[in-house]
Structures are given as C-alpha cells and as structure tokens.
Motif scaffolding. Structure first.
Motif, PDB file in Angstrom:
ATOM      1  N   LYS A   1       5.718   1.757 -14.586  1.00 46.98           N
ATOM      2  CA  LYS A   1       6.337   1.057 -15.573  1.00 46.98           C
ATOM      3  C   LYS A   1       7.089  -0.122 -15.095  1.00 46.98           C
ATOM      4  O   LYS A   1       7.167  -1.173 -16.011  1.00 46.98           O
ATOM      5  CB  LYS A   1       7.292   1.939 -16.530  1.00 46.98           C
ATOM      6  CG  LYS A   1       6.581   3.120 -17.475  1.00 46.98           C
ATOM      7  CD  LYS A   1       7.355   3.707 -18.292  1.00 46.98           C
ATOM      8  CE  LYS A   1       6.568   4.832 -19.206  1.00 46.98           C
ATOM      9  NZ  LYS A   1       7.460   5.502 -20.052  1.00 46.98           N
ATOM     10  N   LYS A   2       7.928  -0.021 -14.249  1.00 46.27           N
ATOM     11  CA  LYS A   2       8.701  -1.277 -13.548  1.00 46.27           C
ATOM     12  C   LYS A   2       7.794  -2.112 -13.207  1.00 46.27           C
ATOM     13  O   LYS A   2       8.341  -3.529 -13.479  1.00 46.27           O
ATOM     14  CB  LYS A   2       9.654  -0.542 -12.290  1.00 46.27           C
ATOM     15  CG  LYS A   2      10.602  -1.584 -11.959  1.00 46.27           C
ATOM     16  CD  LYS A   2      11.393  -1.081 -10.763  1.00 46.27           C
ATOM     17  CE  LYS A   2      12.365  -2.137  -9.952  1.00 46.27           C
ATOM     18  NZ  LYS A   2      13.131  -1.437  -9.303  1.00 46.27           N
TER      19      LYS A   2
ATOM     20  N   GLU B   1       5.664   7.465 -12.846  1.00 49.95           N
ATOM     21  CA  GLU B   1       5.683   6.847 -14.018  1.00 49.95           C
ATOM     22  C   GLU B   1       6.905   5.777 -13.893  1.00 49.95           C
ATOM     23  O   GLU B   1       6.452   4.627 -14.512  1.00 49.95           O
ATOM     24  CB  GLU B   1       5.874   7.916 -15.073  1.00 49.95           C
ATOM     25  CG  GLU B   1       5.863   7.370 -16.511  1.00 49.95           C
ATOM     26  CD  GLU B   1       6.103   8.337 -17.585  1.00 49.95           C
ATOM     27  OE1 GLU B   1       5.511   8.081 -18.713  1.00 49.95           O
ATOM     28  OE2 GLU B   1       6.775   9.236 -17.402  1.00 49.95           O
ATOM     29  N   ASN B   2       7.943   6.088 -13.673  1.00 44.01           N
ATOM     30  CA  ASN B   2       8.965   5.032 -13.376  1.00 44.01           C
ATOM     31  C   ASN B   2       8.504   3.781 -12.958  1.00 44.01           C
ATOM     32  O   ASN B   2       8.870   2.539 -13.062  1.00 44.01           O
ATOM     33  CB  ASN B   2      10.326   5.628 -12.882  1.00 44.01           C
ATOM     34  CG  ASN B   2      10.836   6.788 -13.518  1.00 44.01           C
ATOM     35  OD1 ASN B   2      11.474   7.450 -13.119  1.00 44.01           O
ATOM     36  ND2 ASN B   2      10.902   6.764 -15.127  1.00 44.01           N
TER      37      ASN B   2
ATOM     38  N   LYS C   1      12.901   8.749  -8.070  1.00 44.17           N
ATOM     39  CA  LYS C   1      12.219   8.197  -9.309  1.00 44.17           C
ATOM     40  C   LYS C   1      10.684   8.665  -9.256  1.00 44.17           C
ATOM     41  O   LYS C   1      10.361   9.157  -8.077  1.00 44.17           O
ATOM     42  CB  LYS C   1      12.221   6.635  -9.020  1.00 44.17           C
ATOM     43  CG  LYS C   1      13.274   5.844  -9.147  1.00 44.17           C
ATOM     44  CD  LYS C   1      13.827   5.945 -10.627  1.00 44.17           C
ATOM     45  CE  LYS C   1      15.063   5.158 -10.760  1.00 44.17           C
ATOM     46  NZ  LYS C   1      15.625   4.951 -12.235  1.00 44.17           N
TER      47      LYS C   1
END
Length: 438
Positions: A429-430, A425-426, A422
């Motif tokens: 955002k999560k 950024e992932n 991952k």
C-alpha cells in the motif's frame, strides 16, 4: 534443580500431547479433504464437462456462506473467515482468532470450487482446518494466550504435512509461514509432533497415497549449471510475483467494485472463468490440474500452460472462490520450467522440479520449508541446486507474497527502509501511494 526438570518435562509432555492431538484430528480431516477432492475433481467433474456452467451459481453459494456465517466477533474483534490464510496468520500474531466454524466452511467452499471447475489447490483448506482445530483445543483446554499462538502454528504444520505427505516440511512451514526473516522455534516440538502425526494418520492409518513427482536426471555440478539455476530461479520468482500481484489486484478491484459483496464478486468471477474455459477450448486449467502437472515431468506440455493457469487461478481465487494456492503455483512453476526446456540445456524433469519449488518458495516466502519440500518430494536429488534456487527466488521476489498478513522481520534488501513488524500489505500500500519526486 529437581523442580526445573519437573517443569521442563511437564511442558515438553504437554506440547507432545497437544501436537499429537492436533495431528490426529487434522490428519483425519485432511484425509477426508484429499479423498473428497479426488472424487469430485477426477471422477465427477472430468466426466461431466457441463458442470463448469454452474460455477457462477457455486460462487453465489460460497459468497452466501461467508457473508452470513463467516463473520464472528471474538473478544470485541471481528474475525472474518473470508480472509482465509491471512486470518490464520493474524491469529499467530495475536491480532485475531480463528473461529471454530472456519474449517467446515472452507472445506465446503473448496468442494464446491473443485466440483464446478474453479482453479484452486488444497493446502489452504488444510491449513485453515488446522487453525480451526487448534482453536477448538485452545478453547476446550483453556490454553493461555501465548500458548494459543503456538498451537495455531501446530495446526498449520499438521495441515501442510498431511496435505502433501511432507512431515519435515510441514513442521518448519508452521513456524516460518507467518513472518519473513523470523523462524518461531519456540513452537518446534508441537509443530514437529503435529506434522508427523498428521502425516502418518493420513498415509498409514487411512491409507491415502500422495502424488509422486520424479526427477529422471540431475545435471552434473558445475559453475555453468549453477549460473543457469540462478537465472531460472529469478525467472520463476518473477512469475510467482506476477501471480500474487494479479490475484491481489483482482481481489481488491472486485471488492471495491461490488462493495465487498462476495456473492456478486464470485458470480462475476465464475462467469469469467467459464468464458476463459470456452476460449481455451478445454478444461486443462480448471480444477487442480494434477494430470498436466505430472505430465510436465515426463513430456512437453503446451508452452503457454503456465500463463493460462496463472490467469485462471488469479481470477478464481481473486473473485472469492476458495482453495489452496500451492498446487497452482506448483503447476505454474513446473509448466514454465517445461516450456524453458527448449531454450536451456537441462533435463526436462529437473527443470519442472526446479520451477515447482522456486515458484512456491517465492510466493510463500518460506525458503527453508521450500528446500525441505524439495528434499522430501524428490528424495534428496539435486539438493545443491534446490538450495540455491530457494535462496535466490526468495530474495528476488521482494516484499511480495501470497499472504498480505505476513509480517516482515528481516528485510530482503537494504534498499528498502521498512520498520520491523510491518506486513506485506502495509508495504504494498505504501508503494502504491508513494509519488515520484518532481
């Protein structure tokens, strides 16, 4: 057996050749970048304060360049050079490709930003030129897909090593930059070759002299000193996270507000920087700020200089201007260390040096490269303290950083459950979309 050795030396020779060729080209291009930035920033802008008022128009020009010439379709994938270092990282992961035009565009954008008083650095342009040169060599020699990633890392190494006069750091930085918790050692030979060749082309062939930051005194090794260093490293890592979050927040907000119109974003960002400059009453926080950075190692600087630079740089780069983020992080960390001198009984130059390295380490997520940078930049002084500071700042910065495209292969804490691969950024955002229970 003979065939194995023949293949081994054939591959080794090709890596040295490609690394040397990349280093030669990137070293020369980086020298042009450094010399031009010095001329525009020190001899032109500082003697003409009125240039700052043209920064919004410069932003429009930069936005026009990226909107009209920065997007290229390669292999049915859109590659947007406005993604800057993130695009280079994505190319290392094989997701995208670096267009040949990326280097010239970022150079022109950096020159405009520096000339007109945007707060920025230089390593970003050098790294992106490195990726652009590597892409050109990949295309010319028709290098296979797997080796293209390796040569892109070599371009990163050449750009960083040449930009900072730190060839050992550059070699490791190219292998460490793209992922957290994973060092891509398969690229060691070309990265090492490219970084050293790039460095010596810049310094020996073209005669460029890098800035020097000198530690006057190093504290004695003791448990108390290590405890102070750990505390300071936590502080420096947190200020680095604050910068990264503010810079990304401004970028995301401005892209949403102006529907990714880079010209409008940069125009408004330029207006804000002009306004901030008028409020502060000086241009100490515009441009690269090398003069105050060097001063922070020698005498006291304004106590809130680190905060001013943080805001100026976050607005400049978050609104669409271009340039590097290492120099601003150096400035933020060093001036914060300088400000803490009145509260912590450690030598002034040592505190500035510690802040410079720890803030950069936390933002870049490259603890090995940051430690090696300290060794090269400060002639090996205080290596025990810098090793501890790099490890602590890396851990306490969490899964944040300058470049959202960095992949996370090794978690910094077991408190987080993040699948391998991952990106930063992932994860961010999560976290934003995760609602608290109840």
């Amino acid at each position: 057996m003979l065939l194995k050795y023949k293949n081994f030396f054939s591959i080794l020779g090709s890596w040295i050749f490609f690394g040397g060729l990349i280093g030669l080209i990137v070293g020369s291009a980086t020298t042009f970048l450094l010399e031009t930035n010095d001329y525009l920033g020190d001899e032109v802008r500082l003697e003409r304060d009125w240039l700052i008022y043209f920064l919004p128009l410069g932003g429009v020009l930069i936005g026009y360049l990226y909107m009209n010439y920065g997007k290229v379709f390669l292999n049915n994938t859109l590659n947007d050079t406005a993604e800057l270092n993130n695009l280079v990282i994505d190319s290392v992961h094989g997701k995208k490709e670096v267009p040949l035009r990326m280097g010239p565009i970022v150079y022109l954008g950096t020159f405009i930003t520096v000339l007109l008083g945007g707060s920025t650095g230089r390593e970003g342009a050098a790294v992106q030129m490195g990726g652009s040169v590597a892409a050109a060599i990949n295309k010319f020699f028709k290098v296979n897909k797997l080796d293209r990633k390796t040569l892109t890392m070599s371009g990163i190494s050449a750009g960083f090593g040449a930009a900072f006069g730190a060839p050992i750091t550059g070699a490791v930085f190219g292998m460490e930059m793209s992922a957290l918790g994973k060092l891509r050692l398969e690229a060691f030979v070309p990265c090492l070759t490219a970084s050293f060749v790039g460095h010596y082309v810049t310094t020996a062939a073209w005669g460029h002299e890098h800035e020097e930051f000198i530690i006057q005194n190093v504290p004695e090794v003791s448990m108390i000193t290590f405890m102070k260093v750990i505390l300071l490293a936590v502080i420096f890592s947190l200020i680095s996270v604050c910068y990264c979050q503010l810079r990304h927040g401004i970028q995301n907000f401005s892209e949403k507000l102006f529907k990714k119109n880079h010209m409008k974003r940069a125009f408004v960002g330029g207006l804000i920087v002009v306004g901030l400059t008028l409020i502060v009453g000086s241009q100490d926080y515009n441009g690269r700020g090398l003069e105050m950075l060097e001063q922070s190692f020698q005498e006291e600087v304004p106590p809130f200089a680190f905060l001013a630079k943080l805001v100026f740089t976050a607005v400049t780069l978050g609104s669409g201007f271009v340039g590097g983020e290492a120099i601003p992080l150096f400035f933020i960390g060093a001036t914060l260390g300088n400000a803490l001198h009145g509260f912590i009984d450690l030598p002034l130059s040592f505190l500035a040096a510690l802040g410079l390295i720890a803030a950069f380490c936390a933002g870049a997520n490259t603890p090995l490269a940051a430690f090696l940078l300290a060794m090269e930049m400060f002639d090996g002084k205080g290596l025990e303290f810098f090793l501890v500071a790099c490890l602590v700042s890396y851990l306490f910065s969490g899964h944040h950083g300058l470049w959202p495209s960095q992949k996370i292969y090794g978690l910094k804490s077991r408190l987080y459950r993040i699948p391998p691969g991952k990106t930063i950024e992932n994860v961010e955002k999560k976290k934003k979309h995760t609602k608290p229970n109840g």
